[in-house]
Design an enzyme around this catalytic site. Sequence first.
Site, short mmCIF file in Angstrom:
data_model
loop_
_atom_site.label_atom_id
_atom_site.label_comp_id
_atom_site.label_asym_id
_atom_site.label_seq_id
_atom_site.Cartn_x
_atom_site.Cartn_y
_atom_site.Cartn_z
N ASP A 109 44.96 35.41 40.08
CA ASP A 109 44.96 36.84 39.74
C ASP A 109 43.90 37.64 40.47
O ASP A 109 43.52 38.72 40.01
CB ASP A 109 44.85 37.01 38.22
CG ASP A 109 46.20 36.77 37.54
OD1 ASP A 109 47.22 37.10 38.17
OD2 ASP A 109 46.22 36.26 36.42
N ASP A 153 54.67 37.06 37.84
CA ASP A 153 53.50 37.95 37.91
C ASP A 153 52.76 37.81 39.24
O ASP A 153 52.13 38.75 39.73
CB ASP A 153 52.50 37.64 36.79
CG ASP A 153 53.12 37.13 35.51
OD1 ASP A 153 54.21 36.56 35.55
OD2 ASP A 153 52.48 37.26 34.46
N1 GLY Z 1 49.93 38.10 34.19
C1 GLY Z 1 50.01 37.95 32.81
C2 GLY Z 1 50.87 38.91 32.08
O1 GLY Z 1 51.65 39.66 32.60
O2 GLY Z 1 50.79 38.87 30.90
#
Ligand code: GLY
Length: 397
Positions: A116, A174
């Site tokens: 992330d 994601d």
């Molecule tokens: N990347 C984690 C979410 O969308 O909750």
Amino acid sequence: MGVQHRAVLFLSAWALSSQAAFAQKATAIPVEAVIARAEKQYTGYFSQYPDSTKFPRSTKEDGTILLTSSRNWTSGFFAGNLWYMARLTNQESWRRRAAAWTETLEAEKNTTSTHDLGFIINNSFGQGYALTQNPKYKEVVLQASTTLVRRFSPTVGAIRSWDFAPFTYPVIVDNLMNLELLLSAAKLSGDPALARIAKTHATTDLKYRFRKDYSTFHVLDFDPATGQLRQQMTHQGLADNSCWARGQAWAIYGYTMLYRFTRDKQYLAAAQHAADYFIQHTNKIPDHIPYWDFNDPAIPHSPRDASAAAVAASGLLELSKYSKSPKKYQEAATAMLSSLCTPQYLAAAGTNNFFLLKHSTGNKPSNSEIDVPLVYADYYFLEALWRYKNYATLALQ
Ligand code: GLY
């Protein structure tokens, strides 16, 4: 001129005139009133929580605010919100605050334990660089991108998302969002290797992400030794074969962003398919705000996810700029934004722990962050408002 060529010209002219008409009408959403509300919320936040090494994420079960360290995957969004406030108000005071909540994230440029880094660094330093051209911010973006690619496996052809069981080599939808860091860094540095990795990841994702109806699987799990797909699963959705609403929104936004950087028509088609599924389902809901999972049998007695609406609205506004059918994407984005600007979703000043939007869902299967504010809902909401306000001149690359 051939028939085909004339048809393309006609469609392009039609798309352009439809975009101009939408830009002219772009007063339906009360952008200035929301900015005024956000100014009050954030001023309240600064007076109670002046420490820029703490990052607001959500509301805890006891009703108090959840603040995190810079290591949390959501830490970069608050700085991003402040950079959008700087853009939306054009005031120096917001730039100063945005810089304060950005610079305390710098250590994360070397963190290899998360995929992330895009969310953390691109939404803070990347946004800051876009607005200020501060060379120090560019350096952080470049360093973070070289850190992120350490999670790339050429055997799988993708960046690894998580390091925990039961997954072997998970690649989540994601993760498309984190590719923006690599594509921006490739552009800033001229290093095509970063763009190649992002495109390889996207190609792998595209191969397995969608079902026949263009709903998305949340998690693709691979065998790291062979690169073979092991399983298509969920983590935050209702079931492996259900469609988690925010995941579908990440796909709309992610593939649209990939098209922005690459002009590869496969990504545009994927974004449009993901968007069409999302719109088809949210059109059945009177206020167009999705429930947390499109397949939850408890609907309509199920929690909403305003964050999915905000991500999708922002992505759809961009998608409408590239699509030959802009109107349906403009209308869907406007419908969601209109609802998000009502008191049902937009918090009254001084409430909601100073977050803007209510009614998001983080991780329902883990019974975590259900029907709460989420800092990333506010980020994509502010970004969508900025894109809406500047629609006529929106140039994303
Ligand atoms: N990347 C984690 C979410 O969308 O909750």
